[in-house]
Design an enzyme around this catalytic site. Structure first.
Site, PDB file in Angstrom:
ATOM      1  N   ASP A  63      -8.170  34.260 -43.262  1.00  0.00           N
ATOM      2  CA  ASP A  63      -7.382  33.245 -42.565  1.00  0.00           C
ATOM      3  C   ASP A  63      -8.214  32.034 -42.159  1.00  0.00           C
ATOM      4  O   ASP A  63      -7.842  31.300 -41.243  1.00  0.00           O
ATOM      5  CB  ASP A  63      -6.732  33.858 -41.329  1.00  0.00           C
ATOM      6  N   LYS A 175      -1.811  36.659 -35.991  1.00  0.00           N
ATOM      7  CA  LYS A 175      -3.121  36.715 -35.353  1.00  0.00           C
ATOM      8  C   LYS A 175      -3.335  35.454 -34.521  1.00  0.00           C
ATOM      9  O   LYS A 175      -3.021  34.344 -34.952  1.00  0.00           O
ATOM     10  CB  LYS A 175      -4.206  36.831 -36.400  1.00  0.00           C
ATOM     11  N   GLU A 215      -6.453  39.201 -29.873  1.00  0.00           N
ATOM     12  CA  GLU A 215      -7.879  39.041 -30.140  1.00  0.00           C
ATOM     13  C   GLU A 215      -8.568  38.110 -29.132  1.00  0.00           C
ATOM     14  O   GLU A 215      -8.653  36.899 -29.362  1.00  0.00           O
ATOM     15  CB  GLU A 215      -8.096  38.481 -31.558  1.00  0.00           C
ATOM     16  N   GLU A 217     -11.988  37.339 -28.509  1.00  0.00           N
ATOM     17  CA  GLU A 217     -13.326  37.626 -29.029  1.00  0.00           C
ATOM     18  C   GLU A 217     -14.384  37.299 -27.985  1.00  0.00           C
ATOM     19  O   GLU A 217     -14.465  36.167 -27.507  1.00  0.00           O
ATOM     20  CB  GLU A 217     -13.594  36.823 -30.300  1.00  0.00           C
ATOM     21  N   LYS A 257      -7.703  43.363 -31.750  1.00  0.00           N
ATOM     22  CA  LYS A 257      -8.848  42.979 -32.565  1.00  0.00           C
ATOM     23  C   LYS A 257     -10.001  42.633 -31.617  1.00  0.00           C
ATOM     24  O   LYS A 257     -10.319  41.462 -31.401  1.00  0.00           O
ATOM     25  CB  LYS A 257      -8.509  41.795 -33.475  1.00  0.00           C
ATOM     26  N   SER A 326     -10.996  44.761 -39.110  1.00  0.00           N
ATOM     27  CA  SER A 326     -10.324  43.537 -39.534  1.00  0.00           C
ATOM     28  C   SER A 326     -11.432  42.524 -39.768  1.00  0.00           C
ATOM     29  O   SER A 326     -11.721  41.680 -38.919  1.00  0.00           O
ATOM     30  CB  SER A 326      -9.344  43.039 -38.465  1.00  0.00           C
ATOM     31  N   TYR A 388     -14.765  28.040 -36.079  1.00  0.00           N
ATOM     32  CA  TYR A 388     -13.895  28.331 -37.221  1.00  0.00           C
ATOM     33  C   TYR A 388     -13.112  27.092 -37.614  1.00  0.00           C
ATOM     34  O   TYR A 388     -12.757  26.290 -36.775  1.00  0.00           O
ATOM     35  CB  TYR A 388     -12.916  29.458 -36.864  1.00  0.00           C
TER      36      TYR A 388
END
Length: 388
Positions: A63, A175, A215, A217, A257, A326, A388
């Site tokens: 993604d 997500k 998620e 993180e 996640k 994942s 990202y």
């Protein structure tokens, strides 16, 4: 991400609740109304979540935004064009037998609407392999005003209508990635913002038929010990589940996640897979209800082998959830370097994807051995301040 100062997390946060046997006076007791969310989608959400969390299988994350995909392509000398992005994702999604090890794949919006060069929709290629199509729905990180140079994740505006369209296109899970930085404190504001945003996204996703991957993180950046990561992870996940409950999210229809609980990437001592498993499972057992069907770990810059070894260690004991993977870079690194953008390397690159997927499938079953792994697969992929 630069941090102006170290902000000590307030451990007296509202998410750290204390229970006693005393009862509130009836006039002060809050009235709790039971609300069933997700309407007619509830059964499908639970079915989809269980399908993704099936034995020996996990998620392939492809993604990456167009900008991030461009960085990956540049590493092998390719221009960041739609044709090259499509070619690489076709390589991944048309790998024969991939569905034996991969139960779902997270796509970027561009990929969800793309087809192979022969005209077959990518979502149909995935269905043929019994792989559930997923979609990244957040709009990325931006600075969080009033914080310690931290970020928040945008994308709630228009999410309901976008999710409905993604469902029509074939997506069945979603997500949303937000982050927490330990070197930046983290501040109570950043933790609350991350948890609230995830909860609103999860509720909106379920209302539109998409299983939300939750998620937050916790970035690997920093030189802190594993005990500090555990402390922050426990507080973050307590806050997340507090707001998931407040938003009436159906726990049986979500997937998590999380980051693995490890020392900071710059810490002087590296933790063994057994230590990572011990701390990570301790955190999960203290914070995650057993109703949640699947824990799909992100790799967060670990090497391909390291991520697989840590996952394998966590599956040496019985867990109340499906503990799986994942991964993006930890599944794609060797694939990309094998391919090099050359048609003659296409099948060899697909074979390398199957090797990595099978290794993680074995790790999900607790049967993985790193014997025979290549040196390339052992190289760490952590990038300080990675975006990202």
């Amino acid at each position: 991400m630069a941090c102006s100062s170290l902000v000590k997390l307030n451990t007296s946060s509202s998410s750290q609740l204390s229970f006693t046997n005393q009862r509130l006076p009836s006039s002060a007791s809050p009235r709790r109304v039971s609300i069933v969310r997700a309407g007619s989608y509830t059964d499908d959400l639970v079915k989809t979540a269980k399908s993704i969390a099936s034995p020996g299988r996990g998620i392939l994350a492809i993604d990456e935004s167009n900008a991030t995909a461009g960085k990956r392509l540049a590493s092998i000398g390719l221009d960041n064009t739609e044709v090259n992005r499509q070619a690489y994702r076709q390589l991944l999604l048309t790998t024969p037998g991939l569905g034996e090890y991969i139960s779902g794949s997270i796509l970027f919006e561009e990929t969800l609407y793309q087809s192979t060069t022969d005209g077959k929709k990518f979502v149909d290629c995935m269905r043929d392999e019994n792989i559930v199509p997923g979609i990244k729905v957040d709009k990325g990180l931006v600075p969080l005003p009033g914080s310690n140079n931290e970020s928040w994740c945008q994308g709630l505006d228009g999410l309901a209508s976008r999710s409905a369209e993604y469902y029509k296109q074939g997506a069945r899970f979603a997500k949303w990635r937000t982050v927490v930085s330990i070197p930046c404190g983290p501040s109570a504001l950043a933790v609350k913002e991350a948890a609230w945003g995830l909860a609103r996204y999860a509720a909106i996703s379920q209302d539109n038929g998409l299983v939300p991957i939750v998620e937050p993180e916790i970035l690997l950046d920093g030189d802190h010990p594993i005990e500090r990561t555990l402390e922050v992870a426990e507080l973050v996940w307590a806050e997340v589940f507090h707001y998931l409950a407040e938003n009436n999210v159906v726990f049986e229809g979500i997937l998590l996640k999380p980051s693995m609980v490890t020392p900071g990437a710059e810490h002087k001592e590296k933790a063994s897979p057994e230590t990572v498993a011990k701390y990570t499972l301790s955190m999960l057992k203290r914070r995650v209800p057993p109703a949640v069907p699947g824990i799909m770990f992100l790799s967060g810059g670990q090497s391909e082998v390291e991520a697989t070894l840590n996952l394998n260690a966590m599956n040496q004991s019985r867990n109340p959830w499906h503990v799986s993977f994942s991964y993006a870079r930890a599944l794609q690194n060797t694939v990309l370097k094998t391919w090099q953008g050359r048609p003659e390397n296409f099948e060899a690159a697909q074979t390398s994807l199957l090797i990595r997927a099978k290794a993680n499938s074995l790790a999900q079953l607790g049967r993985y051995s790193a014997e025979g792994e290549s040196e390339e697969a052992k190289k760490g992929m952590f990038v300080k301040g990675y975006t990202y």
